[in-house]
Design a protein around this motif. Sequence first.
Motif, PDB file in Angstrom:
ATOM      1  N   UNK C  46     -33.498 -58.136 -25.328  1.00  9.51           N
ATOM      2  CA  UNK C  46     -34.008 -58.595 -26.623  1.00  9.51           C
ATOM      3  C   UNK C  46     -33.277 -59.854 -27.072  1.00  9.51           C
ATOM      4  N   UNK C  47     -33.713 -61.008 -26.593  1.00 10.01           N
ATOM      5  CA  UNK C  47     -32.984 -62.258 -26.875  1.00 10.01           C
ATOM      6  C   UNK C  47     -32.921 -62.597 -28.361  1.00 10.01           C
ATOM      7  N   UNK C  48     -33.763 -61.961 -29.196  1.00 10.65           N
ATOM      8  CA  UNK C  48     -33.609 -62.208 -30.637  1.00 10.65           C
ATOM      9  C   UNK C  48     -32.250 -61.747 -31.132  1.00 10.65           C
ATOM     10  N   UNK C  49     -31.579 -60.862 -30.369  1.00  5.69           N
ATOM     11  CA  UNK C  49     -30.269 -60.358 -30.781  1.00  5.69           C
ATOM     12  C   UNK C  49     -29.105 -61.201 -30.252  1.00  5.69           C
ATOM     13  N   UNK C  50     -29.420 -62.233 -29.437  1.00  6.87           N
ATOM     14  CA  UNK C  50     -28.347 -63.102 -28.939  1.00  6.87           C
ATOM     15  C   UNK C  50     -27.574 -63.684 -30.127  1.00  6.87           C
ATOM     16  N   UNK C  51     -26.266 -63.553 -30.067  1.00 11.29           N
ATOM     17  CA  UNK C  51     -25.439 -64.055 -31.164  1.00 11.29           C
ATOM     18  C   UNK C  51     -25.234 -63.040 -32.272  1.00 11.29           C
ATOM     19  N   UNK C  52     -26.015 -61.972 -32.261  1.00 13.63           N
ATOM     20  CA  UNK C  52     -25.874 -60.946 -33.295  1.00 13.63           C
ATOM     21  C   UNK C  52     -25.249 -59.661 -32.756  1.00 13.63           C
ATOM     22  N   UNK C  53     -25.352 -59.454 -31.437  1.00 14.77           N
ATOM     23  CA  UNK C  53     -24.923 -58.183 -30.869  1.00 14.77           C
ATOM     24  C   UNK C  53     -24.422 -58.410 -29.454  1.00 14.77           C
ATOM     25  N   UNK C  54     -23.178 -57.979 -29.190  1.00 16.12           N
ATOM     26  CA  UNK C  54     -22.593 -58.218 -27.875  1.00 16.12           C
ATOM     27  C   UNK C  54     -22.541 -56.978 -26.996  1.00 16.12           C
ATOM     28  N   UNK C  55     -23.020 -55.844 -27.495  1.00 14.54           N
ATOM     29  CA  UNK C  55     -22.907 -54.591 -26.754  1.00 14.54           C
ATOM     30  C   UNK C  55     -23.823 -54.553 -25.540  1.00 14.54           C
ATOM     31  N   UNK C  56     -23.387 -53.870 -24.474  1.00 11.80           N
ATOM     32  CA  UNK C  56     -24.291 -53.560 -23.362  1.00 11.80           C
ATOM     33  C   UNK C  56     -24.939 -52.196 -23.613  1.00 11.80           C
ATOM     34  N   UNK C  57     -26.055 -51.959 -22.943  1.00 15.41           N
ATOM     35  CA  UNK C  57     -26.549 -50.591 -22.852  1.00 15.41           C
ATOM     36  C   UNK C  57     -25.580 -49.801 -21.988  1.00 15.41           C
ATOM     37  N   UNK C  58     -25.362 -48.544 -22.338  1.00 10.98           N
ATOM     38  CA  UNK C  58     -24.501 -47.696 -21.513  1.00 10.98           C
ATOM     39  C   UNK C  58     -25.228 -46.410 -21.167  1.00 10.98           C
ATOM     40  N   UNK C  59     -24.717 -45.735 -20.124  1.00 10.70           N
ATOM     41  CA  UNK C  59     -25.242 -44.404 -19.794  1.00 10.70           C
ATOM     42  C   UNK C  59     -24.978 -43.456 -20.967  1.00 10.70           C
ATOM     43  N   UNK C  60     -25.893 -42.553 -21.221  1.00 14.82           N
ATOM     44  CA  UNK C  60     -25.641 -41.566 -22.283  1.00 14.82           C
ATOM     45  C   UNK C  60     -24.359 -40.795 -21.977  1.00 14.82           C
ATOM     46  N   UNK C  61     -23.529 -40.579 -22.974  1.00 16.90           N
ATOM     47  CA  UNK C  61     -22.230 -39.925 -22.791  1.00 16.90           C
ATOM     48  C   UNK C  61     -21.908 -39.200 -24.092  1.00 16.90           C
ATOM     49  N   UNK C  62     -21.950 -37.875 -24.021  1.00 15.62           N
ATOM     50  CA  UNK C  62     -21.818 -37.087 -25.245  1.00 15.62           C
ATOM     51  C   UNK C  62     -20.495 -37.359 -25.958  1.00 15.62           C
ATOM     52  N   UNK C  63     -19.445 -37.499 -25.196  1.00 12.95           N
ATOM     53  CA  UNK C  63     -18.137 -37.695 -25.831  1.00 12.95           C
ATOM     54  C   UNK C  63     -18.103 -38.994 -26.625  1.00 12.95           C
ATOM     55  N   UNK C  64     -18.684 -40.018 -26.046  1.00 11.12           N
ATOM     56  CA  UNK C  64     -18.750 -41.299 -26.737  1.00 11.12           C
ATOM     57  C   UNK C  64     -19.586 -41.167 -28.008  1.00 11.12           C
ATOM     58  N   UNK C  65     -20.714 -40.503 -27.876  1.00 14.37           N
ATOM     59  CA  UNK C  65     -21.582 -40.336 -29.043  1.00 14.37           C
ATOM     60  C   UNK C  65     -20.913 -39.462 -30.111  1.00 14.37           C
ATOM     61  N   UNK C  66     -20.105 -38.525 -29.642  1.00 17.93           N
ATOM     62  CA  UNK C  66     -19.485 -37.598 -30.586  1.00 17.93           C
ATOM     63  C   UNK C  66     -18.459 -38.284 -31.477  1.00 17.93           C
ATOM     64  N   UNK C  67     -18.051 -39.480 -31.083  1.00 15.55           N
ATOM     65  CA  UNK C  67     -17.109 -40.218 -31.945  1.00 15.55           C
ATOM     66  C   UNK C  67     -17.819 -40.912 -33.104  1.00 15.55           C
ATOM     67  N   UNK C  68     -19.133 -40.885 -33.067  1.00 21.68           N
ATOM     68  CA  UNK C  68     -19.891 -41.534 -34.146  1.00 21.68           C
ATOM     69  C   UNK C  68     -20.043 -40.601 -35.339  1.00 21.68           C
ATOM     70  N   UNK C  69     -20.256 -41.208 -36.505  1.00 24.48           N
ATOM     71  CA  UNK C  69     -20.611 -40.424 -37.682  1.00 24.48           C
ATOM     72  C   UNK C  69     -22.086 -40.043 -37.640  1.00 24.48           C
ATOM     73  N   UNK C  70     -22.868 -40.911 -37.038  1.00 24.34           N
ATOM     74  CA  UNK C  70     -24.318 -40.728 -37.055  1.00 24.34           C
ATOM     75  C   UNK C  70     -24.898 -41.234 -35.746  1.00 24.34           C
ATOM     76  N   UNK C  71     -25.807 -40.458 -35.179  1.00 23.23           N
ATOM     77  CA  UNK C  71     -26.515 -40.899 -33.980  1.00 23.23           C
ATOM     78  C   UNK C  71     -28.020 -40.915 -34.254  1.00 23.23           C
ATOM     79  N   UNK C  72     -28.625 -42.060 -33.971  1.00 28.17           N
ATOM     80  CA  UNK C  72     -30.079 -42.155 -34.025  1.00 28.17           C
ATOM     81  C   UNK C  72     -30.650 -41.870 -32.639  1.00 28.17           C
ATOM     82  N   UNK C  73     -31.700 -41.089 -32.555  1.00 22.06           N
ATOM     83  CA  UNK C  73     -32.453 -40.936 -31.316  1.00 22.06           C
ATOM     84  C   UNK C  73     -33.743 -41.734 -31.419  1.00 22.06           C
ATOM     85  N   UNK C  74     -33.841 -42.777 -30.599  1.00 20.66           N
ATOM     86  CA  UNK C  74     -35.066 -43.571 -30.539  1.00 20.66           C
ATOM     87  C   UNK C  74     -35.681 -43.364 -29.158  1.00 20.66           C
ATOM     88  N   UNK C  75     -35.823 -42.102 -28.814  1.00 16.07           N
ATOM     89  CA  UNK C  75     -36.232 -41.680 -27.470  1.00 16.07           C
ATOM     90  C   UNK C  75     -37.653 -41.135 -27.497  1.00 16.07           C
TER      91      UNK C  75
END
Lengths: 349, 349, 349, 349
Positions: C46-75
């Motif tokens: 999504x090149x519209x996000x260039x300069x706004x977001x530096x994150x890569x997509x990552x494999x789903x990982x429950x532990x990583x997600x569990x550190x969040x306050x909120x998880x959105x599912x856009x699945x």
Amino acid sequence: MIKVGIVGGTGYTGVELLRLLVMHPEVDLQVITSRSEAGTLVSDTYPNLRGHLDLPFTEPDVDKLAECDLVFFATPNGVAMKQVPELLSKGVRVIDLAADFRIKDVAVWENWYGQTHACSELLNSAVYGLPEINRSAIKDCQLLANPGCYPTAVQLGFLPLLENNLVEPAHLIADAKSGISGAGRGASVSSLFSETSGSFKAYGASGHRHLPEIKQGLNAMQSESVGLTFVPHLLPMIRGIEATLYARLTPAAQSDVKLEDVQALFEKRFKDEPFVDVMPLGSHPETRSVKGSNMCRIALHQQEGSDTIIVLSVIDNLVKGAAGQAVHNMNIMFGLGETTGIEQVALMP
Amino acid sequence: MIKVGIVGGTGYTGVELLRLLVMHPEVDLQVITSRSEAGTLVSDTYPNLRGHLDLPFTEPDVDKLAECDLVFFATPNGVAMKQVPELLSKGVRVIDLAADFRIKDVAVWENWYGQTHACSELLNSAVYGLPEINRSAIKDCQLLANPGCYPTAVQLGFLPLLENNLVEPAHLIADAKSGISGAGRGASVSSLFSETSGSFKAYGASGHRHLPEIKQGLNAMQSESVGLTFVPHLLPMIRGIEATLYARLTPAAQSDVKLEDVQALFEKRFKDEPFVDVMPLGSHPETRSVKGSNMCRIALHQQEGSDTIIVLSVIDNLVKGAAGQAVHNMNIMFGLGETTGIEQVALMP
Amino acid sequence: MIKVGIVGGTGYTGVELLRLLVMHPEVDLQVITSRSEAGTLVSDTYPNLRGHLDLPFTEPDVDKLAECDLVFFATPNGVAMKQVPELLSKGVRVIDLAADFRIKDVAVWENWYGQTHACSELLNSAVYGLPEINRSAIKDCQLLANPGCYPTAVQLGFLPLLENNLVEPAHLIADAKSGISGAGRGASVSSLFSETSGSFKAYGASGHRHLPEIKQGLNAMQSESVGLTFVPHLLPMIRGIEATLYARLTPAAQSDVKLEDVQALFEKRFKDEPFVDVMPLGSHPETRSVKGSNMCRIALHQQEGSDTIIVLSVIDNLVKGAAGQAVHNMNIMFGLGETTGIEQVALMP
Amino acid sequence: MIKVGIVGGTGYTGVELLRLLVMHPEVDLQVITSRSEAGTLVSDTYPNLRGHLDLPFTEPDVDKLAECDLVFFATPNGVAMKQVPELLSKGVRVIDLAADFRIKDVAVWENWYGQTHACSELLNSAVYGLPEINRSAIKDCQLLANPGCYPTAVQLGFLPLLENNLVEPAHLIADAKSGISGAGRGASVSSLFSETSGSFKAYGASGHRHLPEIKQGLNAMQSESVGLTFVPHLLPMIRGIEATLYARLTPAAQSDVKLEDVQALFEKRFKDEPFVDVMPLGSHPETRSVKGSNMCRIALHQQEGSDTIIVLSVIDNLVKGAAGQAVHNMNIMFGLGETTGIEQVALMP
């Protein structure tokens, strides 16, 4: 009546061919093959054909196809070359709408299309079906390579300039734009409505398969080796190609030749061509003026103080750029009136 | 050959009429009038006609028009009624593509169209040109009122339901959507590309001029007075109307009649109609399947546990909803084969 | 700052969520998962996000997600229900933008979605996130089911009519039209530009998954069981839903209630709602007036002599119909100002 | 807070300016004038502004405007030049989004714009507002000429090539394509949806008003007089410009300079520019990646064996090509953070 078969009738060139052939007074459609849709009615996939065509798609079957006088291949690149030799040997004439027989130099073909050619021995006898250049060879050919869409628009636009040595062949530029139907009917994210509507982009700017095909044609128009920069773009619309061509007048022509003279040359060159319309000087042809029709419309411009001739060339990529030109070639091959069945007026608006 | 004149050839119904008539084997186009464009070639305004039509637009001239067998009016509402009486008196037959002669009740007409009718005495003898209902009257008429676009799609969809008293006429709903060409070729901000592309809206939701025309037609199909809610919408596309119709089965029909029975009734009703295609149960007709063609395609649905019949009806507003239907009517009036010149396959994709 | 994760960020609701969240002043984006695109930058897709977001997509990982306050599912439907229980057990709050938790009756859900529900025990505690109805429950919920796009437009339009018992619930009709982005970003022939541009059709006319969701909502607005006919249609544009709703006034209301009264009721009901705009009587809301914004615009009509109330309701299916409403719900759940980060003005033209 | 007035707020650059300014944290909108719409709410014309802006259009009134710190002119060419001198004399700063002050040579301006300039004495002090070139002059200017849309895309694309004398200035080609919003909101047949949708054409191919503006800019980048062929085209979409630029490497550069070197030069030149994004080599920027945003995205290509550098440059013509660049200039003029209020992420899809 010409007995006609179509191999690969589910894509956009296939259905366009059907639209034209079901109304063609000299054609008897015998068989339309599609592995993926075999057994279903063609009109289930293309409801516009309901009431016009009762045939189902069938599995490809050489014996069935061999009963035809003519077989059209509306298949992906690389399919026709595997089946054509057998059909030719049975006396069937073939028009290939894909790229398998367009390029004479097999090494160039294999480089750009990424596969080994299955019957390179046929390349020399295959006739490149641009009627405005090859009419007499088309008449008697058994195997016809129907030109690509961009190559049709670009070659017709440069033709009178190069034939008359008016421009420098070393620095030609073709900035071409195509509707999305050119990308075919395959399911792909990049051709989704939500990915393409309301947007525009160049693609293949570092090199596109139609480049060698165009170069081969331009080289044949004069004696020097052309230098061509060709950049295709994707338009947010279904049908239509516009090519804006830039060519610099030779030093000799710069002093001698006025734009009106160039216009006269174009008009003379295409005077008897039923499918090339040279518009008045200063016109801006719209792709919609050829939508659904087999016409190529061309107009010329030159900016004040500039030595660059600008040619604007429009076609419907599915008609003059594919199915319509194929029917034109069929008409020539079978001695019919050239415009039979392809005289439709463009749909406008 | 029928000698034909067109009054008001610059609008979209005008050019569509020309697209069909230049290819019609029995028509000899004599004159095309336009005050605003008089003196210019028709093909300058509509380059798709280049090579097909050499006539210029001319000033309206009754004597010239009186030499025709048939004159089409493709003018704004209120123009034809001022010129038609004289032409009729000279023995010319007339097809009006505008609304001047569609509504029998002059008070209703004047209320919705906001002007005094110039020849209300002709309203009774004018024939409403929906061939599927009025074929025999059309044959001999001198003055034909060509139906509106929405009214064509909506009436054909409701016709078998009402003729057979299957649904309650008091609570019919027609949710209709039209491409922007229906708004005509006049310069207006609301029809600009940048105002309409990528957007959708209802309009005329409190009352639209086609409502009384549709009601008049539906009332004639059965004995009760219909109650119809009709909401038109503007689609971001050029051609095409889709009407989704909702009608509740009568209590009697709810217990007796299955959707398959309704389907059978539709198929029977339209079996011999060349321009109505009842699709298989569960189909979803697309407007593109009739783009550029004179076909109306219809499909039926019913949701589980519901007593409401859903009819989906699509036409090309410029063809079956205007110019194509006018040519169909001409064919009937002059005893030609009904489909002559209007058998085009829809352009798809 | 709220620590936020997104599961399934490659679809259209995913990228829309990202567009809103990267500008949200109280959100700290931690992780965006995508099996198919893991390892690549989100801004490559999504090149519209260039300069706004530096994150890569990552494999789903429950532990990583569990550190969040909120998880959105856009699945896609059926994915969230397999992962949500574990996240909830770790104290993470969840907003599901798919349909897994929208329907309380598990048998109905399984029937329409064609799979067994993986955690039906959560259905009762999941809160249906239509803020205009459920604001207080949203505030404290741990699991929020974000409403579907059609259900949002339709429920808001019917809400004041049903809450006030003004119309007969047995015969409601919702004729709804959606842009193509509602079909998602999967590669499919039916969503290609060349299959959808310049065309319009109904789909799912015999029954669509959003029907039970809408019915559940309408049933909760009053005491009777509603009868609803819901027909969705596909618009040739990317974003936007328009729903035209038809409801018959009760006999009591027919004699007592004027359209102006209904208008007053609507204005009162939505007076304090930041994202519902009741337009003046007689307005025709355009979808473009909400493109890219979280607003729902509503207008009322009644045709002369008719007892049917017409409600026109428009939203952007990706914003108020998906990602924007999800952010609105997040704002409520975390005690932020409700409009924080979703006050964008619609892009017009 | 900056007190801001807008003259001529009804066109597309006007409403786009309003979309940006109503969300700008440092702007206090005081007055929006429009002769034609005086007395009506701005949000009646542009319902996307409902809830964001309560001002009505008012009659132009110098005294009212003189109370502002800054006045934007979003008027047709030739309007600002009549009102600007008085405002300047009262100490108001002015940004003109039209062409009145863009061209230094008054004879050239009068030739292309077909009128006598009303205050040519101001042309020299007016600053051409391309921040990537003129940042320091912009800071202190009182009268700013906001660049045209095509000139913005073309100049930024050629800038590093010319500044570094890498290409022959005598034979530059700019093949540019624009969405229809560039033609403005005036009622005209040629901008109707039915005239432009699904079609594409060149226009102004013999000479366009933006040619002298672009030439003036390119001439300032290096010492020779440029030869530029510029052909604009009309895209069937609302927003977006794509310019495909062709420039031949100088003989020296042909032997020394690789495409990677050119890429590095572009990246270095624009490293600190917040609104120019040099994409990775081989990218094909899409106009939708900047829709609604102030970004210009650029990518480079070179075809095998060719000495021509191809630059692809995309902007949103209403944002970076008009209103967004105007706000950027305002931010610089008033010492605000340059990106304040114009950091929106493009709407995609």
